[in-house]
Design a protein around this motif. Structure first.
Motif, PDB file in Angstrom:
ATOM      1  N   ALA A  45       0.828  -1.210   0.000  1.00 53.86           N
ATOM      2  CA  ALA A  45       0.000   0.000   0.000  1.00 53.86           C
ATOM      3  C   ALA A  45       0.865   1.265   0.000  1.00 53.86           C
ATOM      4  CB  ALA A  45      -0.948  -0.004   1.197  1.00 53.86           C
ATOM      5  N   ARG A  46       1.940   1.258   0.777  1.00 57.08           N
ATOM      6  CA  ARG A  46       2.845   2.417   0.773  1.00 57.08           C
ATOM      7  C   ARG A  46       3.517   2.580  -0.584  1.00 57.08           C
ATOM      8  NH1 ARG A  46       3.746   0.421   5.971  1.00 57.08           N
ATOM      9  NH2 ARG A  46       5.583  -0.746   5.307  1.00 57.08           N
ATOM     10  N   ALA A  47       3.879   1.460  -1.197  1.00 50.00           N
ATOM     11  CA  ALA A  47       4.570   1.506  -2.492  1.00 50.00           C
ATOM     12  C   ALA A  47       3.669   2.032  -3.612  1.00 50.00           C
ATOM     13  CB  ALA A  47       5.102   0.118  -2.852  1.00 50.00           C
ATOM     14  N   VAL A  48       2.413   1.596  -3.659  1.00 53.60           N
ATOM     15  CA  VAL A  48       1.553   2.033  -4.767  1.00 53.60           C
ATOM     16  C   VAL A  48       1.271   3.527  -4.706  1.00 53.60           C
ATOM     17  CG1 VAL A  48       0.530  -0.239  -5.191  1.00 53.60           C
ATOM     18  CG2 VAL A  48      -0.646   1.368  -3.678  1.00 53.60           C
ATOM     19  N   LYS A  49       1.386   4.127  -3.539  1.00 53.59           N
ATOM     20  CA  LYS A  49       1.207   5.580  -3.434  1.00 53.59           C
ATOM     21  C   LYS A  49       2.274   6.329  -4.242  1.00 53.59           C
ATOM     22  CE  LYS A  49      -1.373   6.363   0.786  1.00 53.59           C
ATOM     23  NZ  LYS A  49      -2.253   7.422   0.380  1.00 53.59           N
ATOM     24  N   LYS A  50       3.412   5.685  -4.497  1.00 54.23           N
ATOM     25  CA  LYS A  50       4.509   6.313  -5.239  1.00 54.23           C
ATOM     26  C   LYS A  50       4.331   6.224  -6.754  1.00 54.23           C
ATOM     27  CE  LYS A  50       7.637   5.228  -1.473  1.00 54.23           C
ATOM     28  NZ  LYS A  50       8.684   4.332  -1.019  1.00 54.23           N
ATOM     29  N   PHE A  51       3.442   5.367  -7.214  1.00 52.31           N
ATOM     30  CA  PHE A  51       3.227   5.201  -8.653  1.00 52.31           C
ATOM     31  C   PHE A  51       2.172   6.207  -9.119  1.00 52.31           C
ATOM     32  CE2 PHE A  51       4.764   0.965  -7.366  1.00 52.31           C
ATOM     33  CZ  PHE A  51       5.876   0.871  -8.192  1.00 52.31           C
ATOM     34  N   LYS A  52       2.563   7.451  -9.235  1.00 53.93           N
ATOM     35  CA  LYS A  52       1.631   8.557  -9.519  1.00 53.93           C
ATOM     36  C   LYS A  52       1.014   8.475 -10.920  1.00 53.93           C
ATOM     37  CE  LYS A  52       2.663  10.711  -5.640  1.00 53.93           C
ATOM     38  NZ  LYS A  52       1.846  10.528  -4.499  1.00 53.93           N
ATOM     39  N   ALA A  53       1.688   7.849 -11.859  1.00 50.44           N
ATOM     40  CA  ALA A  53       1.193   7.814 -13.238  1.00 50.44           C
ATOM     41  C   ALA A  53       0.217   6.665 -13.487  1.00 50.44           C
ATOM     42  CB  ALA A  53       2.360   7.712 -14.211  1.00 50.44           C
ATOM     43  N   LYS A  54       0.043   5.794 -12.531  1.00 52.99           N
ATOM     44  CA  LYS A  54      -0.853   4.642 -12.702  1.00 52.99           C
ATOM     45  C   LYS A  54      -2.255   4.999 -12.222  1.00 52.99           C
ATOM     46  CE  LYS A  54       2.658   2.064 -13.857  1.00 52.99           C
ATOM     47  NZ  LYS A  54       2.975   1.956 -15.255  1.00 52.99           N
ATOM     48  N   GLU A  55      -3.251   4.631 -13.030  1.00 55.85           N
ATOM     49  CA  GLU A  55      -4.635   4.932 -12.650  1.00 55.85           C
ATOM     50  C   GLU A  55      -5.305   3.761 -11.935  1.00 55.85           C
ATOM     51  OE1 GLU A  55      -8.815   6.617 -14.528  1.00 55.85           O
ATOM     52  OE2 GLU A  55      -7.093   6.373 -15.832  1.00 55.85           O
ATOM     53  N   TYR A  56      -4.877   2.526 -12.227  1.00 57.07           N
ATOM     54  CA  TYR A  56      -5.499   1.343 -11.634  1.00 57.07           C
ATOM     55  C   TYR A  56      -4.447   0.403 -11.087  1.00 57.07           C
ATOM     56  CZ  TYR A  56      -9.548   3.024 -14.057  1.00 57.07           C
ATOM     57  OH  TYR A  56     -10.567   3.817 -14.480  1.00 57.07           O
ATOM     58  N   PHE A  57      -4.828  -0.335 -10.065  1.00 55.73           N
ATOM     59  CA  PHE A  57      -3.952  -1.304  -9.425  1.00 55.73           C
ATOM     60  C   PHE A  57      -4.744  -2.582  -9.203  1.00 55.73           C
ATOM     61  CE2 PHE A  57      -2.740   2.927  -8.303  1.00 55.73           C
ATOM     62  CZ  PHE A  57      -1.361   2.936  -8.444  1.00 55.73           C
ATOM     63  N   ILE A  58      -4.040  -3.710  -9.284  1.00 56.42           N
ATOM     64  CA  ILE A  58      -4.661  -5.007  -9.041  1.00 56.42           C
ATOM     65  C   ILE A  58      -3.801  -5.754  -8.036  1.00 56.42           C
ATOM     66  CG2 ILE A  58      -5.230  -7.266 -10.015  1.00 56.42           C
ATOM     67  CD1 ILE A  58      -5.722  -5.808 -12.682  1.00 56.42           C
ATOM     68  N   LYS A  59      -4.447  -6.303  -7.029  1.00 57.51           N
ATOM     69  CA  LYS A  59      -3.781  -7.222  -6.107  1.00 57.51           C
ATOM     70  C   LYS A  59      -4.303  -8.602  -6.486  1.00 57.51           C
ATOM     71  CE  LYS A  59      -3.569  -9.829  -2.294  1.00 57.51           C
ATOM     72  NZ  LYS A  59      -4.234 -11.128  -2.263  1.00 57.51           N
ATOM     73  N   LEU A  60      -3.391  -9.487  -6.841  1.00 57.91           N
ATOM     74  CA  LEU A  60      -3.757 -10.811  -7.324  1.00 57.91           C
ATOM     75  C   LEU A  60      -2.902 -11.840  -6.598  1.00 57.91           C
ATOM     76  CD1 LEU A  60      -5.454 -12.157  -9.665  1.00 57.91           C
ATOM     77  CD2 LEU A  60      -3.391 -11.970 -11.052  1.00 57.91           C
ATOM     78  N   ASP A  61      -3.544 -12.844  -6.005  1.00 57.41           N
ATOM     79  CA  ASP A  61      -2.784 -13.923  -5.377  1.00 57.41           C
ATOM     80  C   ASP A  61      -1.944 -14.640  -6.428  1.00 57.41           C
ATOM     81  OD1 ASP A  61      -3.730 -13.471  -2.848  1.00 57.41           O
ATOM     82  OD2 ASP A  61      -5.026 -15.238  -2.775  1.00 57.41           O
ATOM     83  N   ASP A  62      -0.865 -15.275  -5.979  1.00 55.83           N
ATOM     84  CA  ASP A  62       0.000 -15.970  -6.929  1.00 55.83           C
ATOM     85  C   ASP A  62      -0.611 -17.282  -7.428  1.00 55.83           C
ATOM     86  OD1 ASP A  62       0.318 -17.528  -4.676  1.00 55.83           O
ATOM     87  OD2 ASP A  62       2.500 -17.430  -4.661  1.00 55.83           O
ATOM     88  N   ASP A  63      -1.778 -17.650  -6.904  1.00 56.29           N
ATOM     89  CA  ASP A  63      -2.489 -18.831  -7.405  1.00 56.29           C
ATOM     90  C   ASP A  63      -3.829 -18.439  -8.025  1.00 56.29           C
ATOM     91  OD1 ASP A  63      -3.799 -18.148  -5.080  1.00 56.29           O
ATOM     92  OD2 ASP A  63      -3.821 -20.164  -4.236  1.00 56.29           O
ATOM     93  N   ALA A  64      -3.866 -17.217  -8.571  1.00 56.64           N
ATOM     94  CA  ALA A  64      -5.082 -16.713  -9.221  1.00 56.64           C
ATOM     95  C   ALA A  64      -4.734 -16.185 -10.600  1.00 56.64           C
ATOM     96  CB  ALA A  64      -5.719 -15.618  -8.374  1.00 56.64           C
ATOM     97  N   LEU A  65      -5.729 -16.143 -11.443  1.00 57.92           N
ATOM     98  CA  LEU A  65      -5.576 -15.670 -12.817  1.00 57.92           C
ATOM     99  C   LEU A  65      -6.840 -14.899 -13.183  1.00 57.92           C
ATOM    100  CD1 LEU A  65      -3.895 -15.893 -15.476  1.00 57.92           C
ATOM    101  CD2 LEU A  65      -5.185 -17.974 -15.962  1.00 57.92           C
ATOM    102  N   VAL A  66      -6.674 -13.781 -13.885  1.00 53.73           N
ATOM    103  CA  VAL A  66      -7.828 -12.968 -14.275  1.00 53.73           C
ATOM    104  C   VAL A  66      -7.794 -12.755 -15.788  1.00 53.73           C
ATOM    105  CG1 VAL A  66      -6.649 -10.788 -13.793  1.00 53.73           C
ATOM    106  CG2 VAL A  66      -9.122 -10.873 -13.720  1.00 53.73           C
ATOM    107  N   ASP A  67      -8.942 -12.743 -16.396  1.00 56.21           N
ATOM    108  CA  ASP A  67      -9.067 -12.573 -17.842  1.00 56.21           C
ATOM    109  C   ASP A  67      -8.714 -11.139 -18.251  1.00 56.21           C
ATOM    110  OD1 ASP A  67     -10.408 -13.857 -20.412  1.00 56.21           O
ATOM    111  OD2 ASP A  67     -11.090 -11.773 -20.265  1.00 56.21           O
ATOM    112  N   LYS A  68      -7.869 -11.016 -19.254  1.00 56.38           N
ATOM    113  CA  LYS A  68      -7.411  -9.707 -19.730  1.00 56.38           C
ATOM    114  C   LYS A  68      -8.571  -8.836 -20.208  1.00 56.38           C
ATOM    115  CE  LYS A  68      -5.693  -9.426 -23.850  1.00 56.38           C
ATOM    116  NZ  LYS A  68      -4.876  -9.496 -25.058  1.00 56.38           N
TER     117      LYS A  68
END
Length: 182
Positions: A45-68
């Motif tokens: 959460a602290r790290a994503v605050k530094k990514f000012k140019a990104k509009e969206y963020f996804i937290k995904l478990d390493d055993d999950a997959l999401v359709d593009k």
């Protein structure tokens, strides 16, 4: 991580690592275990605050997959959205030991959640609580104590486009949790 680097997600992947290493863009500088995932979530959460140019963020478990295409549809639908948006299969966390920060907060189910820049802006990354806690509930607490639950658009995910532990579609069957500790 090699699995994800070989897919469409490669250019967008920002793994949260314990220590510096190849392809690690977010580093917490501490060993993590299942019992310390709440601390790793705070690091994230602290790290994503530094990514000012990104509009969206996804937290995904390493055993999950999401359709593009599902992600692209969400981005199109929420583009320019003014309110903090939090997409997941939300639950309510009950924690009588942390009444001010974690009790009765909505939180994402863990395998997948997506959120926008507006939510990142109001995340309370300095939230405190007692004891190790479910990492997703801690993220929900950061949302709740920072943004206020009434200000957040809690949007239900579509599980038809998210696979957890196994992918069984389009004549393929893949064990996403090959490491048996999942």
């Amino acid at each position: 991580m090699q699995f994800y680097r070989n897919m469409w997600i490669r250019d967008y992947l920002y793994p949260v690592c314990d220590w510096p290493g190849p392809n690690c863009r977010i580093v917490c500088h501490r060993d993590s275990t299942y019992r310390t995932l709440d601390q790793k979530t705070q690091c994230f959460a602290r790290a994503v605050k530094k990514f000012k140019a990104k509009e969206y963020f996804i937290k995904l478990d390493d055993d999950a997959l999401v359709d593009k295409d599902y992600i692209i549809d969400l981005v199109k639908k929420l583009s320019g959205y003014k309110r903090p948006a939090y997409i997941s299969d939300h639950r309510i966390f009950r924690d009588p030991w942390n009444l001010q920060s974690l009790d009765r907060v909505p939180y994402g189910n863990g395998k997948f959640y997506m959120f926008n820049r507006q939510l990142v802006k109001c995340l309370n990354t300095s939230m405190t609580y007692i004891g190790p806690r479910n990492e997703d509930a801690v993220f929900g607490g950061m949302v709740s104590t920072g943004c206020g639950t009434s200000n957040v658009a809690y949007i239900r995910e579509n599980d038809a486009w998210i696979w957890h532990k196994e992918y069984a579609s389009k004549n393929k069957h893949i064990d996403l949790a090959f490491i048996k500790n999942h």
